[in-house]
Design an enzyme around this catalytic site. Structure first.
Site, short mmCIF file in Angstrom:
data_model
loop_
_atom_site.label_atom_id
_atom_site.label_comp_id
_atom_site.label_asym_id
_atom_site.label_seq_id
_atom_site.Cartn_x
_atom_site.Cartn_y
_atom_site.Cartn_z
N CYS A 407 0.82 -1.21 0.00
CA CYS A 407 0.00 0.00 0.00
C CYS A 407 0.85 1.25 0.00
CB CYS A 407 -0.93 0.00 1.20
SG CYS A 407 -2.46 0.91 0.91
N ASP A 437 -15.38 7.51 1.74
CA ASP A 437 -15.37 6.59 2.88
C ASP A 437 -14.60 5.33 2.50
OD1 ASP A 437 -16.08 5.66 5.47
OD2 ASP A 437 -17.99 6.72 5.31
N ASP A 454 -9.54 -3.00 -4.01
CA ASP A 454 -8.17 -2.69 -3.61
C ASP A 454 -7.23 -3.58 -4.39
OD1 ASP A 454 -6.20 -1.40 -2.04
OD2 ASP A 454 -7.53 -1.48 -0.30
#
Length: 727
Positions: A407, A437, A454
């Site tokens: 990440c 969000d 993701d």
């Protein structure tokens, strides 16, 4: 446009022994394009046998004689699989490692050493320890010394086997226990009447004199009948009391080799002059686990070291279609034998050569060998900017540091916020919350369905492990909203590689993902795959929640902030890319990244006012997102923020992830933040598959923390404005 060359061959090194370690070191300096290298080893380190007596005697620390395979694998461009190989399917060319999918190979090499286990001796498995494998023995020895010092174990040691190894261990054990202020009793037992048969008379005389001088009891011509909790029992019934019984008799092959169908000699892999198995051209074997059919030699580390350049040349030859190189072992070699204290004897010619200077000679040789691995050649990992490149290249590359994965490989928070600001509010009535969000929220019956996506650039060369991390990471958004995972779609970008390698890699990815997702209650419904420059794994997930999902807003003054995982993964993985993190540090970080948060979410969600997962923008960035959404501030207790093993050490060295600078641009919103403080800097460290950050009522915090092992109270929510103050 430049395209990286495709991968076409899988080379697997089974075991991290001396030969394979030297091969990996040399391979890193000159790899073969198109070859994917895998190293399989039971642990992250491999001990160097030549320094074991010195470790037992207390002359060396454990890290001085261990080869750290994590930086070595990074240097070699290899993936490191932590596990013990237990079988080879030669028809399918698969290596079986319990607990994970099989690993395919085109070429394999075995360097797994031997064991001095005595499975046929009653009681040995329960009450004794073999001197090999070295790692487990070293652990047991250190535990015994601690117990002996504390008076919890008698300082009596019995060594079974009076060859060179047994004599060295007996003298080393006696020296260490005496140095600890104890009165050791050491007994050396051998079933043969004649001991030290592999050394010349002069060296034997020196060692026998040393045994006598040190008070080591030598019992020859007598067999051990069984081992009990209190020591060894000889044939005839005589008991030899001992706090520790060590097996150093002979060399036994690893038992699983017998299941491979390879031609074996006394259980050892029979190899030809090219170090290749005589009945399988795809498999090599070296070191103590191999039998040199063309020129049998005793089991000794010197041969493993000398085999390395020949094995390297032959692995290259098989991979590229080149010509094999024969290995002809030397007829004799110099033995330098430790005598417990800093003295040694040399077995060379028929002269008595011994003394402190011989030990210094041996110490110099051993340390020189280990320096090859403790000081790996510097490798330039930074991308090179070609002449004539466009302006701004250096700024994007980031000071020459190789780009991080996980990440940490994402745009900065300000960049993302600017892009999202241009999106229109939701037009659909069933979309309950707009962008920004952790996940989209859709009306669903009496509750809601959340959906998130993701993907991660690989931060490990192991696709199975990477899939587990990516799945855990993607699930974080579902758990953070208090939802139950439902369905998953996978997105995979594979590097270009031969079709059999593609199939095997996809099998590993899907196996890892399915393990994590199914344990969380989600099913894989499909997905998409393509090829590209590097491995990327992602998931789109849905989840169901009854009532109102948790979000970033809702935080109230007086709330307690709870974090469920330690931070520091970005720093550790950046250090791993630079070869500066230790194996245990990296493995602990990878293990934490795989730790699911479903149970923690189930405990927190019923009480939490708001919750998020800590990922790429760091603890400070994600906490600020909650504070801004709720219009409140927070006091963060820096000393209570849990850190991953090694994170503070590496941060103190100045190691930072490539996303750190962008994350730290918001430091002006953190009162008291000093970016030169290594602990404060970790607040801006990007996390992969990080923990949950929850704001819970202050009066509920104690009970929640009691139900969440490893979680920590890290701060308190205050009235606005939306700022963090370090307390």
């Amino acid at each position: 446009m430049h395209h990286p060359l495709p991968l076409t061959r899988d080379l697997v090194l089974i075991g991290g022994g001396h030969t394979h370690a030297l091969v990996a070191r040399a391979w890193g300096m000159k790899p073969v394009p198109g070859v994917r290298v895998t190293i399989i080893n039971p642990g992250p380190t491999a001990p160097y046998s030549g320094m074991l007596p010195g470790l037992i005697a207390g002359h060396y620390t454990r890290d001085q004689l261990e080869i750290d395979l994590v930086p070595l694998a990074r240097h070699a461009g290899a993936r490191l699989v932590i596990g013990r190989a237990q079988g080879i399917d030669r028809a399918q060319r698969l290596i079986h490692v319990p607990g994970r999918p099989p690993i395919r190979y085109d070429i394999a090499s075995i360097d797994i050493g031997i064991t001095s286990d005595l499975p046929d001796l009653p009681g040995f498995a329960d009450h004794a320890v073999p001197a090999k494998p070295l790692g487990a023995f070293a652990d047991r020895w250190e535990d015994f010394v601690i117990q002996a010092r504390a008076g919890e174990a008698a300082p009596r040691v019995t060594v079974i086997g009076a060859g060179v190894a047994g004599v060295e261990l007996a003298l080393a054990a006696r020296h260490r226990l005496a140095q600890a202020g104890l009165s050791p009793e050491i007994t050396l037992i051998d079933a043969a009447g004649d001991v030290l048969r592999d050394v010349r008379p002069a060296a034997k005389a020196a060692l026998m004199d040393q045994l006598a001088a040190q008070g080591v009891r030598l019992r020859t011509g007598v067999a051990v009948e069984r081992v009990e909790a209190g020591g060894a029992v000889l044939a005839g019934g005589e008991a030899i009391p001992a706090g520790l019984v060590i097996g150093a008799a002979g060399a036994r092959p690893q038992g699983w080799l017998a299941t491979t169908g390879l031609d074996l000699t006394d259980g050892f892999v029979t190899v030809d002059r090219h170090l290749r198995a005589i009945n399988d051209p795809h498999i090599f074997a070296v070191g103590d686990c191999a039998h040199l059919s063309h020129d049998p030699r005793p089991k000794a580390g010197v041969y493993a070291v000398r085999e390395a350049p020949h094995l390297l040349a032959n692995l290259r030859a098989v991979a590229t279609g080149g010509r094999l190189r024969a290995y002809r072992p030397q007829k004799d070699y110099l033995k330098l034998i430790s005598m417990g204290g800093q003295r040694a004897a040399a077995d060379r010619l028929n002269r008595r050569i011994e003394g402190a200077w011989v030990w210094r000679w041996k110490d110099h040789i051993d340390r020189k060998f280990m320096r090859q691995f403790h000081q790996l050649p510097a490798m330039d990992l930074a991308p090179h900017i070609p002449h004539g490149a466009a302006l701004g290249m250096e700024e994007v590359i980031g000071g020459g540091q190789p780009p991080c994965g996980g990440c940490a490989a994402k745009p900065g928070a300000a960049t993302l916020a600017g892009a999202l600001a241009g999106l229109a509010p939701p037009a659909r009535a069933d979309m309950l919350r707009g962008p920004g969000d952790d996940a989209a929220i859709l009306a669903h019956g009496t509750g809601a369905q959340v959906i998130t996506t993701d993907h991660l650039r690989a931060l490990t060369e192991d696709p199975y492990l990477m899939a587990r991390i990516a799945a855990t990471h993607a699930l974080g958004d579902i758990w953070a909203m208090g939802a139950t995972p439902q369905a998953a779609l996978s997105t995979v970008i594979l590097p270009r590689m031969a079709e059999p390698m593609q199939a095997a890699t996809l099998r590993e990815i899907l196996a890892g993902a399915e393990e994590v997702l199914s344990a969380a209650g989600a099913d894989i419904a499909g997905g998409h795959s393509s090829t590209g420059a590097e491995l990327t794994i992602g998931f789109t997930l849905t989840g169901l929640v009854q009532g109102t999902p948790l979000g970033l807003n809702g935080v109230r003054p007086g709330d307690t902030l709870i974090l469920t995982k330690p931070i520091g993964s970005g720093t550790i993985m950046a250090a791993e890319m630079q070869g500066r993190a230790t194996g245990p540090e990296v493995l602990a970080a990878l293990d934490t990244m795989q730790h699911p948060q479903g149970e923690a979410a189930a405990v927190l969600a019923p009480k939490a006012h708001a919750m998020t997962d800590v990922t790429g923008y760091g603890l400070a960035g994600h906490l600020m997102s909650m504070l801004r959404a709720s219009g409140v501030g927070a006091v963060l207790d820096l000393d209570t923020v849990p850190l991953l093993q090694g994170a503070l050490r590496l941060s103190t060295l100045g190691i930072r992830s490539t996303l750190f600078a962008q994350n730290a641009s918001m430091a002006d919103q953190v009162d008291g933040a000093d970016l030169t403080d290594p602990r404060a800097a970790l607040l801006f460290d990007p996390q992969t598959a990080g923990g949950l950050l929850a704001a819970v009522p202050g009066d509920a915090a104690k009970a929640l923390l009691a139900a969440l092992p490893g979680a920590a109270r890290i701060g308190t929510v205050t009235e606005g404005p939306a700022r963090i103050r370090l307390g």
